[in-house]
Design a protein around this motif. Structure first.
Motif, mmCIF file in Angstrom:
data_model
loop_
_atom_site.group_PDB
_atom_site.id
_atom_site.type_symbol
_atom_site.label_atom_id
_atom_site.label_comp_id
_atom_site.label_asym_id
_atom_site.label_seq_id
_atom_site.Cartn_x
_atom_site.Cartn_y
_atom_site.Cartn_z
ATOM 1 N N UNK A 98 -7.095 1.153 -8.166
ATOM 2 C CA UNK A 98 -5.996 0.531 -7.410
ATOM 3 C C UNK A 98 -6.199 0.709 -5.903
ATOM 4 N N UNK A 99 -6.657 1.880 -5.482
ATOM 5 C CA UNK A 99 -6.918 2.100 -4.049
ATOM 6 C C UNK A 99 -8.051 1.188 -3.572
ATOM 7 N N UNK A 100 -9.081 1.010 -4.405
ATOM 8 C CA UNK A 100 -10.204 0.139 -4.035
ATOM 9 C C UNK A 100 -9.714 -1.312 -3.903
ATOM 10 N N UNK A 101 -8.827 -1.701 -4.812
ATOM 11 C CA UNK A 101 -8.271 -3.065 -4.768
ATOM 12 C C UNK A 101 -7.448 -3.250 -3.483
ATOM 13 N N UNK A 102 -6.660 -2.227 -3.146
ATOM 14 C CA UNK A 102 -5.846 -2.295 -1.919
ATOM 15 C C UNK A 102 -6.741 -2.408 -0.694
ATOM 16 N N UNK A 103 -7.822 -1.631 -0.661
ATOM 17 C CA UNK A 103 -8.716 -1.618 0.500
ATOM 18 C C UNK A 103 -9.389 -2.973 0.694
ATOM 19 N N UNK A 104 -9.727 -3.639 -0.401
ATOM 20 C CA UNK A 104 -10.395 -4.933 -0.218
ATOM 21 C C UNK A 104 -9.414 -6.094 -0.082
ATOM 22 N N UNK A 105 -8.112 -5.821 -0.181
ATOM 23 C CA UNK A 105 -7.116 -6.899 0.005
ATOM 24 C C UNK A 105 -6.043 -6.462 1.001
ATOM 25 N N UNK A 106 -6.458 -5.694 1.982
ATOM 26 C CA UNK A 106 -5.487 -5.051 2.870
ATOM 27 C C UNK A 106 -4.463 -6.029 3.471
ATOM 28 N N UNK A 107 -4.933 -7.192 3.906
ATOM 29 C CA UNK A 107 -3.993 -8.117 4.549
ATOM 30 C C UNK A 107 -2.952 -8.680 3.591
ATOM 31 N N UNK A 108 -3.370 -8.877 2.316
ATOM 32 C CA UNK A 108 -2.399 -9.400 1.338
ATOM 33 C C UNK A 108 -1.440 -8.300 0.871
ATOM 34 N N UNK A 161 0.853 -1.199 0.000
ATOM 35 C CA UNK A 161 0.000 0.000 0.000
ATOM 36 C C UNK A 161 0.892 1.254 0.000
ATOM 37 N N UNK A 162 1.984 1.183 0.778
ATOM 38 C CA UNK A 162 2.923 2.312 0.823
ATOM 39 C C UNK A 162 3.483 2.579 -0.572
ATOM 40 N N UNK A 163 3.818 1.503 -1.293
ATOM 41 C CA UNK A 163 4.357 1.668 -2.653
ATOM 42 C C UNK A 163 3.310 2.288 -3.569
ATOM 43 N N UNK A 164 2.039 1.872 -3.404
ATOM 44 C CA UNK A 164 0.970 2.446 -4.239
ATOM 45 C C UNK A 164 0.817 3.939 -3.956
ATOM 46 N N UNK A 204 8.920 1.308 -21.720
ATOM 47 C CA UNK A 204 10.262 1.239 -21.126
ATOM 48 C C UNK A 204 10.614 2.526 -20.380
ATOM 49 N N UNK A 205 9.927 3.615 -20.725
ATOM 50 C CA UNK A 205 10.192 4.898 -20.037
ATOM 51 C C UNK A 205 9.384 5.056 -18.757
ATOM 52 N N UNK A 206 8.488 4.107 -18.491
ATOM 53 C CA UNK A 206 7.696 4.198 -17.259
ATOM 54 C C UNK A 206 8.627 4.161 -16.041
ATOM 55 N N UNK A 207 8.257 4.917 -15.015
ATOM 56 C CA UNK A 207 9.062 4.906 -13.773
ATOM 57 C C UNK A 207 8.522 3.786 -12.888
ATOM 58 N N UNK A 208 9.431 2.936 -12.392
ATOM 59 C CA UNK A 208 9.017 1.867 -11.482
ATOM 60 C C UNK A 208 9.101 2.384 -10.045
ATOM 61 N N UNK A 209 8.003 2.266 -9.320
ATOM 62 C CA UNK A 209 7.978 2.708 -7.917
ATOM 63 C C UNK A 209 7.735 1.482 -7.037
ATOM 64 N N UNK A 210 8.695 1.200 -6.123
ATOM 65 C CA UNK A 210 8.540 0.019 -5.267
ATOM 66 C C UNK A 210 8.510 0.416 -3.777
#
Ligand code: FE2
Ligand code: FE2
Ligand code: FE2
Length: 214
Positions: free
Chosen positions: A163-173, A71-74, A208-214
Motif C-alpha cells: 500500500x505504501x508503494x502504491x501511494x508513493x507511485x500515485x502521490x498526486x492522486x 496518504x494520511x488515512x493510510x 464486518x468487524x474490520x475498523x474503517x479508518x478514513x
C-alpha cells in the motif's frame, strides 16, 4: 521398626527429598521464560511495533499538512494495525511472565515522499527478515502463541509495504480522501477501501468487524 532400620528409613527420605528438590529446580530453570530467545524477540517486536505506531501517526500529520489526505488515512490505518500488533505481542509477553518494554524514539519527520520511502523500508525488513526469523525461532521453541502473533504481523506488514508503494507511485492522486482503509482488529491485516472478502484471509475475523479508518 528397629533402631538401625529407622536410620536407614530417615536417610532414604532425606535422599528422596533432596533428589526431588533438585529435579524441580532443574525443571523450573529449563522452563524459565527469561531464558527464551523468543521472549527476547517478542520484546524486540513489541518495541518495533510501538515505534512504528508513533512514527506513522507523526507521518499522518505531515501528510495531512502537505495535502495528501489519502496518504494520511493510510498512515493512520497502518498505525492502528501496528497498535493491534503491539497489543498482541504484549499479551504473549505477559503470558510468559514478563513485562512488555518499549522505548519510543521518533525519527526526524521529512516530506511525505521521503516518509513513504522510509515506511516501505521498515515494512519490507519486518516482512522479509525480522518476522520470518522470529517465526523460525518460535517454531524451534514450540511457542504457538508467539508463532501466531508473529505470523499475523508478518502478513499485515506485507500489505503495508504494498500500500505504501502504491501511494508513493500515485502521490498526486492520493491527495483526495476516498473510501478509507479497513483494518482487522485481531491481526492488523489492512485493505484499501471496502474489503471484497467476508472473512479476514489471515485470521478469519468477519469483515464486518474490520475498523474503517478514513
Ligand atoms: Fe506491525
Ligand atoms: Fe506495518
Ligand atoms: Fe485478521
Amino acid at each position: 521398626m528397629k533402631k538401625g532400620n529407622r536410620w536407614l528409613h530417615f536417610a532414604l527420605i532425606v535422599a528422596i527429598s533432596f533428589a526431588m528438590t533438585m529435579t524441580v529446580s532443574a525443571m523450573s530453570q529449563a522452563g524459565d521464560a527469561n531464558d527464551s530467545k523468543t521472549l527476547e524477540n517478542l520484546q524486540a517486536a513489541f518495541n518495533g511495533e510501538s515505534n512504528a505506531h508513533a512514527k506513522y501517526l507523526a507521518y499522518a500529520n505531515k501528510a495531512g499538512e502537505e495535502g495528501y489526505l489519502k496518504v494520511a488515512a493510510l498512515f493512520r490505518a497502518a498505525a492502528y494495525a501496528e497498535e493491534v500488533h503491539l497489543n498482541n505481542h504484549a499479551k504473549v509477553i505477559k503470558g510468559m511472565g514478563a513485562r512488555p518494554k518499549a522505548e519510543i524514539k521518533l525519527p526526524e519527520i521529512h516530506s511525505t515522499e521521503q516518509n513513504l520511502a522510509d515506511a516501505i523500508k521498515g515494512e519490507t525488513y519486518e516482512q522479509t527478515v525480522m518476522y520470518p526469523d522470529f517465526i523460525a525461532q518460535a517454531e524451534k521453541e514450540q511457542n504457538d502463541a508467539a508463532i501466531e502473533t508473529f505470523s499475523y504481523a508478518e502478513a499485515a506488514e506485507a500489505e503495508h509495504a504494498k500500500l505504501y508503494a502504491k501511494a508513493l507511485s500515485n502521490l498526486n492522486e492520493w491527495k483526495v480522501a476516498d473510501a478509507g482503509f479497513g483494518v482487522c482488529p485481531l491481526c492488523g491485516y489492512t485493505v484499501e477501501g471496502k474489503a471484497t472478502f467476508t472473512k479476514c484471509p489471515v485470521c478469519g475475523t468477519p469483515v464486518d468487524d474490520y475498523k474503517l479508518v478514513i
